[in-house]
Motif scaffolding. Sequence first.
Motif, mmCIF file in Angstrom:
data_model
loop_
_atom_site.group_PDB
_atom_site.id
_atom_site.type_symbol
_atom_site.label_atom_id
_atom_site.label_comp_id
_atom_site.label_asym_id
_atom_site.label_seq_id
_atom_site.Cartn_x
_atom_site.Cartn_y
_atom_site.Cartn_z
ATOM 1 N N UNK A 213 0.796 -1.270 -0.186
ATOM 2 C CA UNK A 213 -0.013 -0.110 -0.040
ATOM 3 C C UNK A 213 0.788 1.361 0.012
ATOM 4 N N UNK A 214 2.217 1.136 0.293
ATOM 5 C CA UNK A 214 3.198 2.439 0.388
ATOM 6 C C UNK A 214 3.892 2.790 -0.900
ATOM 7 N N UNK A 215 3.456 1.536 -1.927
ATOM 8 C CA UNK A 215 4.245 1.658 -3.152
ATOM 9 C C UNK A 215 3.374 2.823 -4.070
ATOM 10 N N UNK A 216 4.240 3.499 -4.840
ATOM 11 C CA UNK A 216 3.644 4.519 -5.649
ATOM 12 C C UNK A 216 2.518 3.947 -6.879
ATOM 13 N N UNK A 217 2.971 2.859 -7.009
ATOM 14 C CA UNK A 217 2.118 2.098 -8.197
ATOM 15 C C UNK A 217 0.669 1.957 -7.548
ATOM 16 N N UNK A 218 0.709 1.485 -6.438
ATOM 17 C CA UNK A 218 -0.409 1.226 -5.725
ATOM 18 C C UNK A 218 -1.422 2.687 -5.516
ATOM 19 N N UNK A 219 -0.762 3.786 -4.990
ATOM 20 C CA UNK A 219 -1.298 4.815 -4.522
ATOM 21 C C UNK A 219 -1.716 5.567 -5.756
ATOM 22 N N UNK A 220 -1.092 5.587 -7.000
ATOM 23 C CA UNK A 220 -1.228 6.389 -8.132
ATOM 24 C C UNK A 220 -2.250 5.814 -8.677
ATOM 25 N N UNK A 221 -2.426 4.490 -8.862
ATOM 26 C CA UNK A 221 -3.319 3.570 -9.622
ATOM 27 C C UNK A 221 -5.010 3.858 -8.759
ATOM 28 N N UNK A 222 -4.669 3.567 -7.555
ATOM 29 C CA UNK A 222 -5.832 3.738 -6.825
ATOM 30 C C UNK A 222 -6.446 5.163 -6.970
ATOM 31 N N UNK A 223 -5.610 6.151 -6.563
ATOM 32 C CA UNK A 223 -6.019 7.483 -6.748
ATOM 33 C C UNK A 223 -6.922 8.088 -8.273
ATOM 34 N N UNK A 224 -6.212 7.260 -9.421
ATOM 35 C CA UNK A 224 -6.575 7.595 -10.681
ATOM 36 C C UNK A 224 -8.047 6.852 -10.732
ATOM 37 N N UNK A 225 -8.188 5.618 -10.337
ATOM 38 C CA UNK A 225 -9.269 4.895 -10.416
ATOM 39 C C UNK A 225 -10.586 5.782 -9.731
#
Length: 245
Positions: A213-225
Motif C-alpha cells: 500500500x506504500x508503493x507509488x504504483x498502488x497509490x497512483x493507480x488507486x487515486x486515478x481509478x
Amino acid sequence: MSLKSLTLLHEKATSYSKYPLSIPVIRQLHEMTFPTEVTFFVGENGSGKSTLLEAIADKAGFNTAGGGVNHMYDVHRSEASLGDYIRLSWLPKHRRGFFLRAESFYNFASYLDQNPNLLISFGGKSLLSESHGESFMRLFKEKFNGKALYLLDEPEAALSPQRQLSLLRLIKDSTEVDGAQYIIATHSPILLGYPGATIYNFDAAPLEAIAYEDTEHYSVTKYFVNHRERILHELFKEEEEEAGQ
C-alpha cells in the motif's frame, strides 16, 4: 528459497562516478536479503532495478540476454557490468532457473527456433507463432516448474490484466508445490499485490523494503481509478495552459 542474500563488493569499486555504480541506490547498497519466495523490485525508470536483476542473472550463470544456463546465444547479450561487483549467497546453491527480459524476448524466441532440440522443452511450437502475451504464458507454463530461481524483468509488458492474474496463480503454485523462487522487476500494481512478497523500493536510497500500500504504483493507480475525471481535467488543463504560453 535458495538465494539468501546479495552483497555489493565495495572493495572492488575504484570509482562511483560511472554507471552502474553511479546509480544512487546501487552506490549505497551493502547487502540485500531475500526472506520470502517472491521478491519485487519497484522504482522509476533508471532507478537500478533492472540493472541489479541483470547482475543477479549474470552471477547465477543465466544468459543476460534472456534464458537459462543452457541458452548461450550472443545476440544482444548484455555486458551485465554490475555482476562484477556483487556476491550471491545460496543455501543450497544450484543453477536451475531462467531470466526473462521482456525487451529481448524476440531474440530468445528466435534462438529457440534455430535449435529444435531446445524448442521441444517449450512445447515444440515456435514462441513466435502466437501473440506476445500468449507466448509469454506458454513459456511460463512450460518452463516454470521445479525448484529453481526465476528472474523476471517487467513480465507485464506483454500481459493483459487477466493474464497478469494468471501469472500470479502460476507463481503461487510453483512456489508452494515446487519450492520455486522469484525475483521480479515490475511496474504492475497487480503483480505487486502478491500476498506476503518482499517489495524493495529503488526510489529510496539506501534501499528499503516497503508495504504494498506504500508503493507509488498502488497509490497512483488507486487515486486515478477513484478520481479519474478530476485528474484528467487537471492534466489536460495544464497542457492547454502550457501550449498557450
